[in-house]
Scaffold this motif. Structure first.
Motif, PDB file in Angstrom:
ATOM      1  N   GLN A 177       0.835  -1.197   0.000  1.00  0.00           N
ATOM      2  CA  GLN A 177       0.000   0.000   0.000  1.00  0.00           C
ATOM      3  C   GLN A 177       0.877   1.258   0.000  1.00  0.00           C
ATOM      4  OE1 GLN A 177      -2.523   0.329   3.421  1.00  0.00           O
ATOM      5  NE2 GLN A 177      -3.799   1.906   2.506  1.00  0.00           N
ATOM      6  N   ARG A 178       1.923   1.257   0.793  1.00  0.00           N
ATOM      7  CA  ARG A 178       2.842   2.400   0.827  1.00  0.00           C
ATOM      8  C   ARG A 178       3.510   2.604  -0.526  1.00  0.00           C
ATOM      9  NH1 ARG A 178       8.174   1.715   3.620  1.00  0.00           N
ATOM     10  NH2 ARG A 178       9.130   2.334   1.693  1.00  0.00           N
ATOM     11  N   ASN A 179       3.910   1.498  -1.164  1.00  0.00           N
ATOM     12  CA  ASN A 179       4.534   1.590  -2.480  1.00  0.00           C
ATOM     13  C   ASN A 179       3.566   2.150  -3.514  1.00  0.00           C
ATOM     14  OD1 ASN A 179       6.925   0.610  -1.530  1.00  0.00           O
ATOM     15  ND2 ASN A 179       6.618  -1.476  -2.285  1.00  0.00           N
ATOM     16  N   ALA A 180       2.304   1.770  -3.426  1.00  0.00           N
ATOM     17  CA  ALA A 180       1.302   2.297  -4.356  1.00  0.00           C
ATOM     18  C   ALA A 180       1.152   3.806  -4.180  1.00  0.00           C
ATOM     19  CB  ALA A 180      -0.034   1.592  -4.149  1.00  0.00           C
ATOM     20  N   LEU A 181       1.150   4.265  -2.925  1.00  0.00           N
ATOM     21  CA  LEU A 181       1.061   5.703  -2.677  1.00  0.00           C
ATOM     22  C   LEU A 181       2.296   6.440  -3.204  1.00  0.00           C
ATOM     23  CD1 LEU A 181      -0.405   5.742   0.947  1.00  0.00           C
ATOM     24  CD2 LEU A 181      -1.573   6.396  -1.163  1.00  0.00           C
ATOM     25  N   LEU A 182       3.460   5.855  -3.010  1.00  0.00           N
ATOM     26  CA  LEU A 182       4.684   6.479  -3.514  1.00  0.00           C
ATOM     27  C   LEU A 182       4.698   6.515  -5.042  1.00  0.00           C
ATOM     28  CD1 LEU A 182       7.366   5.036  -1.077  1.00  0.00           C
ATOM     29  CD2 LEU A 182       6.511   7.370  -1.189  1.00  0.00           C
ATOM     30  N   ASN A 183       4.216   5.443  -5.670  1.00  0.00           N
ATOM     31  CA  ASN A 183       4.139   5.430  -7.132  1.00  0.00           C
ATOM     32  C   ASN A 183       3.171   6.485  -7.640  1.00  0.00           C
ATOM     33  OD1 ASN A 183       6.047   3.475  -7.710  1.00  0.00           O
ATOM     34  ND2 ASN A 183       4.582   1.798  -7.502  1.00  0.00           N
ATOM     35  N   ALA A 184       2.059   6.678  -6.937  1.00  0.00           N
ATOM     36  CA  ALA A 184       1.112   7.726  -7.324  1.00  0.00           C
ATOM     37  C   ALA A 184       1.757   9.098  -7.174  1.00  0.00           C
ATOM     38  CB  ALA A 184      -0.155   7.630  -6.480  1.00  0.00           C
ATOM     39  N   ASP A 185       2.521   9.296  -6.114  1.00  0.00           N
ATOM     40  CA  ASP A 185       3.249  10.553  -5.909  1.00  0.00           C
ATOM     41  C   ASP A 185       4.250  10.799  -7.037  1.00  0.00           C
ATOM     42  OD1 ASP A 185       2.515  12.201  -3.874  1.00  0.00           O
ATOM     43  OD2 ASP A 185       4.071  11.554  -2.476  1.00  0.00           O
ATOM     44  N   ILE A 186       4.976   9.772  -7.406  1.00  0.00           N
ATOM     45  CA  ILE A 186       5.963   9.894  -8.480  1.00  0.00           C
ATOM     46  C   ILE A 186       5.281  10.249  -9.791  1.00  0.00           C
ATOM     47  CG2 ILE A 186       7.577   8.559  -9.897  1.00  0.00           C
ATOM     48  CD1 ILE A 186       8.343   7.079  -7.299  1.00  0.00           C
ATOM     49  N   THR A 187       4.166   9.591 -10.075  1.00  0.00           N
ATOM     50  CA  THR A 187       3.430   9.883 -11.303  1.00  0.00           C
ATOM     51  C   THR A 187       2.938  11.320 -11.306  1.00  0.00           C
ATOM     52  OG1 THR A 187       2.730   7.571 -11.401  1.00  0.00           O
ATOM     53  CG2 THR A 187       1.495   9.141 -12.737  1.00  0.00           C
ATOM     54  N   ASP A 188       2.410  11.785 -10.176  1.00  0.00           N
ATOM     55  CA  ASP A 188       1.953  13.175 -10.079  1.00  0.00           C
ATOM     56  C   ASP A 188       3.104  14.152 -10.320  1.00  0.00           C
ATOM     57  OD1 ASP A 188      -0.650  12.526  -9.594  1.00  0.00           O
ATOM     58  OD2 ASP A 188      -0.536  12.817  -7.419  1.00  0.00           O
ATOM     59  N   LEU A 189       4.264  13.851  -9.746  1.00  0.00           N
ATOM     60  CA  LEU A 189       5.404  14.750  -9.908  1.00  0.00           C
ATOM     61  C   LEU A 189       5.923  14.750 -11.347  1.00  0.00           C
ATOM     62  CD1 LEU A 189       7.333  14.060  -6.605  1.00  0.00           C
ATOM     63  CD2 LEU A 189       6.077  16.124  -7.213  1.00  0.00           C
ATOM     64  N   LEU A 240       2.842  20.201 -12.869  1.00  0.00           N
ATOM     65  CA  LEU A 240       3.506  21.126 -11.957  1.00  0.00           C
ATOM     66  C   LEU A 240       2.671  21.387 -10.707  1.00  0.00           C
ATOM     67  CD1 LEU A 240       4.907  23.713 -14.512  1.00  0.00           C
ATOM     68  CD2 LEU A 240       6.133  21.898 -13.319  1.00  0.00           C
ATOM     69  N   GLU A 241       1.399  21.019 -10.742  1.00  0.00           N
ATOM     70  CA  GLU A 241       0.538  21.270  -9.582  1.00  0.00           C
ATOM     71  C   GLU A 241       1.038  20.526  -8.353  1.00  0.00           C
ATOM     72  OE1 GLU A 241      -0.968  19.978 -12.460  1.00  0.00           O
ATOM     73  OE2 GLU A 241      -1.514  21.924 -13.290  1.00  0.00           O
ATOM     74  N   ALA A 242       1.462  19.284  -8.554  1.00  0.00           N
ATOM     75  CA  ALA A 242       1.947  18.500  -7.416  1.00  0.00           C
ATOM     76  C   ALA A 242       3.233  19.093  -6.863  1.00  0.00           C
ATOM     77  CB  ALA A 242       2.161  17.050  -7.825  1.00  0.00           C
ATOM     78  N   ILE A 243       4.092  19.566  -7.749  1.00  0.00           N
ATOM     79  CA  ILE A 243       5.343  20.177  -7.294  1.00  0.00           C
ATOM     80  C   ILE A 243       5.043  21.458  -6.520  1.00  0.00           C
ATOM     81  CG2 ILE A 243       7.475  21.268  -8.069  1.00  0.00           C
ATOM     82  CD1 ILE A 243       7.431  19.294 -10.438  1.00  0.00           C
ATOM     83  N   GLU A 244       4.108  22.243  -7.047  1.00  0.00           N
ATOM     84  CA  GLU A 244       3.742  23.492  -6.370  1.00  0.00           C
ATOM     85  C   GLU A 244       3.111  23.209  -5.012  1.00  0.00           C
ATOM     86  OE1 GLU A 244       0.675  27.202  -7.008  1.00  0.00           O
ATOM     87  OE2 GLU A 244       1.421  26.141  -8.771  1.00  0.00           O
ATOM     88  N   GLU A 245       2.242  22.221  -4.957  1.00  0.00           N
ATOM     89  CA  GLU A 245       1.604  21.868  -3.681  1.00  0.00           C
ATOM     90  C   GLU A 245       2.651  21.427  -2.662  1.00  0.00           C
ATOM     91  OE1 GLU A 245      -1.314  18.394  -1.892  1.00  0.00           O
ATOM     92  OE2 GLU A 245      -1.301  18.762  -4.044  1.00  0.00           O
TER      93      GLU A 245
END
Length: 96
Positions: free
Chosen positions: A51-63, A67-72
């Motif tokens: 589950q943690r890896n899935a969240l990290l992968n979603a974070d990586i995809t967003d980044l 640019l919204e994720a980077i700004e946030e």
């Protein structure tokens, strides 16, 4: 007389030895039950890590995507304030 009774005595002795090994020897029933509990614990840990890896992968995809994720992230972690924005800091009331 002993000739008639030696076979049951040998069989009962073998049964006793096998029962001892089943309950107290290496790879006995208590060992199996403890291993089964360890497997359940490890499976739970693996599920948490997946589950943690899935969240990290979603974070990586967003980044990678926007640019919204980077700004946030910059706003939350670094306190980024754009030009023309007004920053308000709300402090909790002091307790006595």
């Amino acid at each position: 007389m002993w000739q008639d009774k030696w076979l049951p005595i040998v069989l009962i002795t073998l049964l006793g030895l096998l029962q001892y090994r089943l309950w107290f020897g290496k790879n006995s029933i208590p060992d199996y039950l403890s291993r089964e509990q360890e497997v359940k614990t490890q499976a739970q840990q693996n599920a948490n890590l997946a589950q943690r890896n899935a969240l990290l992968n979603a974070d990586i995809t967003d980044l990678k995507v926007g640019l919204e994720a980077i700004e946030e992230r910059a706003r939350n972690e670094l306190g980024l304030i754009k030009q023309g924005e007004t920053f308000y800091r709300i402090l909790p009331p002091e307790t006595k």
